[in-house]
Write an enzyme that holds these catalytic residues in place. Structure first.
Site, PDB file in Angstrom:
ATOM      1  N   ALA A  88       0.710  -1.297  -0.035  1.00  0.00           N
ATOM      2  CA  ALA A  88      -0.148   0.019   0.003  1.00  0.00           C
ATOM      3  C   ALA A  88       0.774   1.168   0.069  1.00  0.00           C
ATOM      4  O   ALA A  88       0.394   2.285  -0.492  1.00  0.00           O
ATOM      5  CB  ALA A  88      -1.010   0.038   1.100  1.00  0.00           C
ATOM      6  N   PHE A 122      -2.855   0.823   4.947  1.00  0.00           N
ATOM      7  CA  PHE A 122      -3.661   0.304   6.133  1.00  0.00           C
ATOM      8  C   PHE A 122      -3.137   0.846   7.503  1.00  0.00           C
ATOM      9  O   PHE A 122      -3.879   0.875   8.410  1.00  0.00           O
ATOM     10  CB  PHE A 122      -3.630  -1.009   5.978  1.00  0.00           C
ATOM     11  CG  PHE A 122      -4.849  -1.500   5.201  1.00  0.00           C
ATOM     12  CD1 PHE A 122      -5.827  -0.371   4.628  1.00  0.00           C
ATOM     13  CD2 PHE A 122      -5.316  -2.865   4.989  1.00  0.00           C
ATOM     14  CE1 PHE A 122      -6.937  -1.018   3.985  1.00  0.00           C
ATOM     15  CE2 PHE A 122      -6.505  -3.301   4.358  1.00  0.00           C
ATOM     16  CZ  PHE A 122      -7.079  -2.164   4.030  1.00  0.00           C
ATOM     17  N   ARG A 123      -1.948   0.755   7.584  1.00  0.00           N
ATOM     18  CA  ARG A 123      -1.124   0.739   9.064  1.00  0.00           C
ATOM     19  C   ARG A 123      -0.316   1.953   9.510  1.00  0.00           C
ATOM     20  O   ARG A 123      -0.062   2.233  10.607  1.00  0.00           O
ATOM     21  CB  ARG A 123      -0.293  -0.580   9.151  1.00  0.00           C
ATOM     22  CG  ARG A 123      -1.099  -1.746   9.197  1.00  0.00           C
ATOM     23  CD  ARG A 123      -0.632  -3.176   9.441  1.00  0.00           C
ATOM     24  NE  ARG A 123      -1.224  -4.142   9.555  1.00  0.00           N
ATOM     25  CZ  ARG A 123      -1.807  -4.526   8.515  1.00  0.00           C
ATOM     26  NH1 ARG A 123      -1.584  -4.085   7.334  1.00  0.00           N
ATOM     27  NH2 ARG A 123      -2.619  -5.845   8.602  1.00  0.00           N
ATOM     28  N   ASP A 165      -5.172  -1.354  -6.653  1.00  0.00           N
ATOM     29  CA  ASP A 165      -5.505  -0.114  -7.457  1.00  0.00           C
ATOM     30  C   ASP A 165      -5.390  -0.212  -9.007  1.00  0.00           C
ATOM     31  O   ASP A 165      -5.744   0.850  -9.366  1.00  0.00           O
ATOM     32  CB  ASP A 165      -5.280   1.091  -6.464  1.00  0.00           C
ATOM     33  CG  ASP A 165      -3.177   0.971  -6.302  1.00  0.00           C
ATOM     34  OD1 ASP A 165      -2.662   0.452  -7.362  1.00  0.00           O
ATOM     35  OD2 ASP A 165      -3.051   1.261  -5.439  1.00  0.00           O
ATOM     36  N   HIS A 220      -3.423  -9.725  -4.508  1.00  0.00           N
ATOM     37  CA  HIS A 220      -4.954  -9.566  -3.718  1.00  0.00           C
ATOM     38  C   HIS A 220      -6.111  -9.085  -4.604  1.00  0.00           C
ATOM     39  O   HIS A 220      -7.079  -8.438  -4.032  1.00  0.00           O
ATOM     40  CB  HIS A 220      -4.751  -8.529  -2.261  1.00  0.00           C
ATOM     41  CG  HIS A 220      -3.770  -9.117  -1.308  1.00  0.00           C
ATOM     42  ND1 HIS A 220      -3.172  -8.201  -0.485  1.00  0.00           N
ATOM     43  CD2 HIS A 220      -3.175 -10.214  -1.032  1.00  0.00           C
ATOM     44  CE1 HIS A 220      -2.306  -8.973   0.419  1.00  0.00           C
ATOM     45  NE2 HIS A 220      -2.538 -10.201  -0.069  1.00  0.00           N
ATOM     46  N   CYS A 263     -20.119 -11.761 -10.713  1.00  0.00           N
ATOM     47  CA  CYS A 263     -21.319 -12.347  -9.898  1.00  0.00           C
ATOM     48  C   CYS A 263     -21.013 -13.617  -9.234  1.00  0.00           C
ATOM     49  O   CYS A 263     -20.545 -14.586  -9.551  1.00  0.00           O
ATOM     50  CB  CYS A 263     -22.480 -12.405 -10.861  1.00  0.00           C
ATOM     51  SG  CYS A 263     -23.953 -13.414 -10.139  1.00  0.00           S
ATOM     52  N   CYS A 309     -29.159 -12.336 -12.637  1.00  0.00           N
ATOM     53  CA  CYS A 309     -29.473 -13.462 -12.069  1.00  0.00           C
ATOM     54  C   CYS A 309     -29.826 -13.529 -10.389  1.00  0.00           C
ATOM     55  O   CYS A 309     -30.309 -14.532  -9.873  1.00  0.00           O
ATOM     56  CB  CYS A 309     -28.393 -14.607 -12.336  1.00  0.00           C
ATOM     57  SG  CYS A 309     -27.146 -14.496 -10.985  1.00  0.00           S
ATOM     58  N   SER A 317       4.168  -3.050   5.153  1.00  0.00           N
ATOM     59  CA  SER A 317       4.488  -3.320   6.797  1.00  0.00           C
ATOM     60  C   SER A 317       5.092  -4.736   6.680  1.00  0.00           C
ATOM     61  O   SER A 317       5.503  -4.948   7.754  1.00  0.00           O
ATOM     62  CB  SER A 317       3.399  -2.963   7.425  1.00  0.00           C
ATOM     63  OG  SER A 317       2.362  -3.958   6.949  1.00  0.00           O
ATOM     64  N   ASN A 345      11.133   1.844   3.076  1.00  0.00           N
ATOM     65  CA  ASN A 345       9.875   1.484   3.805  1.00  0.00           C
ATOM     66  C   ASN A 345      10.054   2.767   4.748  1.00  0.00           C
ATOM     67  O   ASN A 345      11.140   2.961   5.457  1.00  0.00           O
ATOM     68  CB  ASN A 345       9.438   0.449   4.410  1.00  0.00           C
ATOM     69  CG  ASN A 345       8.075   0.374   4.709  1.00  0.00           C
ATOM     70  OD1 ASN A 345       7.324   0.325   3.691  1.00  0.00           O
ATOM     71  ND2 ASN A 345       7.408   0.083   5.851  1.00  0.00           N
TER      72      ASN A 345
HETATM   73  P1  NAD Z   1       0.476  -1.468   5.191  1.00  0.00           P
HETATM   74  O1  NAD Z   1      -0.765  -0.254   5.053  1.00  0.00           O
HETATM   75  O2  NAD Z   1       0.300  -2.711   6.139  1.00  0.00           O
HETATM   76  O3  NAD Z   1       1.833  -0.897   5.137  1.00  0.00           O
HETATM   77  C1  NAD Z   1       2.203   0.088   4.338  1.00  0.00           C
HETATM   78  C2  NAD Z   1       3.666   0.413   4.709  1.00  0.00           C
HETATM   79  O4  NAD Z   1       4.331   1.466   3.753  1.00  0.00           O
HETATM   80  C3  NAD Z   1       3.760   1.115   6.005  1.00  0.00           C
HETATM   81  O5  NAD Z   1       4.733   0.398   6.683  1.00  0.00           O
HETATM   82  C4  NAD Z   1       4.149   2.534   5.783  1.00  0.00           C
HETATM   83  O6  NAD Z   1       5.129   2.954   6.560  1.00  0.00           O
HETATM   84  C5  NAD Z   1       4.818   2.478   4.441  1.00  0.00           C
HETATM   85  N1  NAD Z   1       4.727   3.678   3.416  1.00  0.00           N
HETATM   86  C6  NAD Z   1       3.637   4.493   3.400  1.00  0.00           C
HETATM   87  N2  NAD Z   1       3.762   5.215   2.625  1.00  0.00           N
HETATM   88  C7  NAD Z   1       5.118   5.092   2.058  1.00  0.00           C
HETATM   89  C8  NAD Z   1       5.944   5.627   1.158  1.00  0.00           C
HETATM   90  N3  NAD Z   1       5.660   6.847   0.410  1.00  0.00           N
HETATM   91  N4  NAD Z   1       7.180   5.347   1.020  1.00  0.00           N
HETATM   92  C9  NAD Z   1       7.662   4.218   1.647  1.00  0.00           C
HETATM   93  N5  NAD Z   1       6.944   3.512   2.639  1.00  0.00           N
HETATM   94  C10 NAD Z   1       5.772   4.119   3.018  1.00  0.00           C
HETATM   95  O7  NAD Z   1       0.448  -1.973   3.636  1.00  0.00           O
HETATM   96  P2  NAD Z   1       0.549  -3.642   3.160  1.00  0.00           P
HETATM   97  O8  NAD Z   1       1.659  -4.095   3.730  1.00  0.00           O
HETATM   98  O9  NAD Z   1       0.359  -3.644   1.508  1.00  0.00           O
HETATM   99  O10 NAD Z   1      -0.838  -4.583   3.570  1.00  0.00           O
HETATM  100  C11 NAD Z   1      -2.024  -3.903   3.641  1.00  0.00           C
HETATM  101  C12 NAD Z   1      -3.078  -4.657   2.820  1.00  0.00           C
HETATM  102  O11 NAD Z   1      -4.004  -3.729   2.500  1.00  0.00           O
HETATM  103  C13 NAD Z   1      -2.711  -5.126   1.482  1.00  0.00           C
HETATM  104  O12 NAD Z   1      -2.891  -6.499   1.427  1.00  0.00           O
HETATM  105  C14 NAD Z   1      -3.154  -4.493   0.576  1.00  0.00           C
HETATM  106  O13 NAD Z   1      -3.854  -5.325  -0.413  1.00  0.00           O
HETATM  107  C15 NAD Z   1      -4.384  -3.905   1.246  1.00  0.00           C
HETATM  108  N6  NAD Z   1      -4.458  -2.147   0.641  1.00  0.00           N
HETATM  109  C16 NAD Z   1      -4.189  -1.744  -0.630  1.00  0.00           C
HETATM  110  C17 NAD Z   1      -4.185  -0.447  -0.932  1.00  0.00           C
HETATM  111  C18 NAD Z   1      -3.984  -0.148  -2.600  1.00  0.00           C
HETATM  112  O14 NAD Z   1      -4.382  -0.830  -3.417  1.00  0.00           O
HETATM  113  N7  NAD Z   1      -3.607   1.151  -2.859  1.00  0.00           N
HETATM  114  C19 NAD Z   1      -4.385   0.520  -0.021  1.00  0.00           C
HETATM  115  C20 NAD Z   1      -4.804   0.199   1.222  1.00  0.00           C
HETATM  116  C21 NAD Z   1      -4.643  -1.290   1.674  1.00  0.00           C
END
Ligand code: NAD
Length: 255
Positions: free
Chosen positions: A31, A42-43, A113, A128, A136, A169, A208, A230
């Site tokens: 993300a 997300f985190r 996305d 994912h 459907c 359906c 993360s 990160n």
């Molecule tokens: P996560 O939210 O758990 O972690 C994101 C990490 O990226 C964090 O540790 C953060 O510090 C870091 N981060 C944020 N912006 C940054 C940047 N500009 N440069 C460097 N690091 C940066 O995300 P995850 O590990 O991908 O897991 C979350 C789940 O949520 C995934 O399964 C994903 O499918 C889903 N998700 C997807 C989207 C999307 O499609 N854009 C958005 C939100 C969540």
């Protein structure tokens, strides 16, 4: 230029040297790759998990919640997980260019996305799924994203299903995204394992590394160098040969 900028620049030069030495790399992202496109992760501090909400987002995007509370699921999904105006960032664009130059073998992403494809990357493995594929759950008919957002080409349910996209359906139209409690696509997993186990250089960014089984794929790496970019620490940091604690955009603008 600040000391931090200098450190990032120096580490990026090392990364570029490794790309030339190895000839190619695989990118594994999450993300954080799309936060600079305006999609919250997300985190991290601004992420969705820290928003005030009675039900944690992790629960809202679970298969159980989708089945039990379809209206609330789609409210959350449409408002918090779909960003149709988002444009690829410098990271997406640079990875697409490096693919054209034969350097980026594949992007393995946890994102849903579609921004890597929008930037021009061809070899993208979506662990994912994608907001752009929908089907459907009863008859399997495929639908455009617009059907989820506005009911175009479908219809919107009533009562407990108010605002829920429904197929002709009668089945609910589900985004082809992997919800918590659901399995990942076996062929995407197998191809990812193959790529990770064969690449000499693995670049991990914007994740993360807390979500399994996606994060577990990294254990298949057998190559020479792992680089992690990160903003925050990850559980895999001590395995990294190069750790850049900073923004992806700052790193990829040097490419
Ligand atoms: P996560 O939210 O758990 O972690 C994101 C990490 O990226 C964090 O540790 C953060 O510090 C870091 N981060 C944020 N912006 C940054 C940047 N500009 N440069 C460097 N690091 C940066 O995300 P995850 O590990 O991908 O897991 C979350 C789940 O949520 C995934 O399964 C994903 O499918 C889903 N998700 C997807 C989207 C999307 O499609 N854009 C958005 C939100 C969540």
């Amino acid at each position: 230029m600040s000391d931090i900028d200098n450190v990032i620049k120096e580490k990026t030069l090392t990364l570029k040297k490794w790309i030339n030495e190895c000839g190619s790399f695989v990118f594994f992202g999450g993300a954080g790759v799309s936060t600079e496109s305006g999609i919250p992760d997300f985190r991290s501090a601004e992420g969705l998990y820290n928003e005030e909400s009675k039900v944690p987002p992790e629960k809202m995007v679970s298969h159980t919640f989708f089945k039990m509370h379809p209206k609330e699921f789609f409210d959350f999904y449409k408002n918090k997980m779909v960003y149709t105006d988002a444009k690829p960032s410098v990271t997406h664009m640079t990875l697409a260019r490096l693919e054209k130059e034969g350097k980026c073998k594949a992007v393995i992403t946890q994102n849903i996305d579609g921004l890597h494809q929008m930037a021009g990357s061809k070899n993208v493995l979506e662990l994912h799924g994608s907001i752009y594929r929908n089907y459907c759950i009863k008859c399997g008919r495929p639908y455009e994203l617009e059907a989820i957002l506005t009911g175009k080409g479908a219809r919107l349910g009533q009562g407990r299903f108010e605002g829920v996209p429904v197929c002709e359906c009668g089945g609910v139209i589900k985004p082809d995204v992997v919800l918590y409690e659901e399995s990942l696509d076996a062929s995407v997993i197998n191809e990812s394992v193959e790529l990770i186990s064969k690449t000499p250089l693995l670049i991990i960014g914007g994740t993360s590394l807390n979500v399994y089984p996606a994060a577990g794929l990294l254990n298949h790496f057998r190559g020479k160098y792992v680089a992690i970019i990160n903003k925050e620490p990850t559980p895999f940091d001590e395995k990294a040969d190069l750790l850049i604690q900073g923004a992806l955009g700052d790193v990829f603008s040097f490419f």
